[in-house]
Design a protein around this motif. Structure first.
Motif, short mmCIF file in Angstrom:
data_model
loop_
_atom_site.label_atom_id
_atom_site.label_comp_id
_atom_site.label_asym_id
_atom_site.label_seq_id
_atom_site.Cartn_x
_atom_site.Cartn_y
_atom_site.Cartn_z
N LYS A 128 0.85 -1.20 0.00
CA LYS A 128 0.00 0.00 0.00
C LYS A 128 0.89 1.25 0.00
N THR A 129 1.67 1.34 -1.07
CA THR A 129 2.58 2.46 -1.28
C THR A 129 2.40 2.95 -2.71
N TRP A 130 3.02 4.11 -3.02
CA TRP A 130 2.95 4.61 -4.40
C TRP A 130 3.59 3.63 -5.36
N SER A 131 4.68 3.00 -4.94
CA SER A 131 5.33 2.03 -5.83
C SER A 131 4.47 0.78 -5.99
N GLY A 132 3.73 0.39 -4.96
CA GLY A 132 2.81 -0.74 -5.08
C GLY A 132 1.68 -0.42 -6.05
N LEU A 133 1.17 0.81 -6.00
CA LEU A 133 0.12 1.23 -6.94
C LEU A 133 0.67 1.25 -8.36
#
Length: 189
Positions: A128-133
């Motif tokens: 649940k991070t920007w990189s995960g998105l």
């Protein structure tokens, strides 16, 4: 209304038979339904395709019949239907822009839902991070082509069919009205 119900039935059947990946009629029916179906039917008919075919597909795949995270997709399709309703009285250029934007909108919303609730290609939840998105959206790009093809092809098919039926009905009505207006000639003796 009969034609609308036939479109919904055909859309549900289409989702149940083998077809190219992500080439489906649901977003097209949501947008076109919003534009052309009666206000009572514009939103729920396209969602009926999704719900009915989801139940069958989930049962075939031995998934839970109701998959709660799928609600995000239903919300996205309802939003597309509302867009169609808003576009009813708008110029053709806006209608075309709405049709062009629909697959992108659905891609962004549905994959945001996958990021929130779904698993990545290694069967782990996305971070649940920007990189995960970003990872989620990147993994979904191969599906986007089918979404574009399906949405635009089915939108053209449905809108074209509805407009052709409307033109045929108007032509028939014009013919009937013209026939009634022909002057009656009297025999002069």
């Amino acid at each position: 209304m009969t034609f609308a119900l036939l479109m919904v039935l055909a859309g549900a059947i289409y989702r149940l038979v083998p077809h190219p990946m992500n080439v489906a009629p649901v977003a097209a029916l949501a947008l076109i339904g919003g534009m052309y179906f009666g206000r009572r039917y514009a939103l729920w008919l396209p969602l009926a395709i999704l719900a009915t075919s989801d139940l069958v597909l989930n049962a075939q795949m031995h998934y839970p019949l109701l998959y709660v995270p799928r609600v995000i997709d239903y919300v996205a399709f309802a939003a597309v239907g509302l867009l169609g309703m808003w576009l009813r009285s708008r110029p053709v250029g806006l209608k075309i822009a709405g049709a062009a934007a629909t697959p992108i909108f659905f891609f962004l919303v549905s994959n945001f839902g996958v990021w929130l609730f779904g698993l990545n290609l290694t069967n782990e939840y996305y971070p649940k991070t920007w990189s995960g998105l970003a990872e989620c959206y990147t993994a979904a790009v191969p599906f986007l082509r089918g979404t574009f093809v399906g949405d635009w092809a089915f939108m053209a098919l449905f809108a074209g069919s509805l407009l052709a039926m409307k033109a045929a009905a108007k032509s028939r009505l014009d013919w009937l009205v013209a026939e009634r207006r022909e002057p009656v000639t009297r025999q002069q003796s």
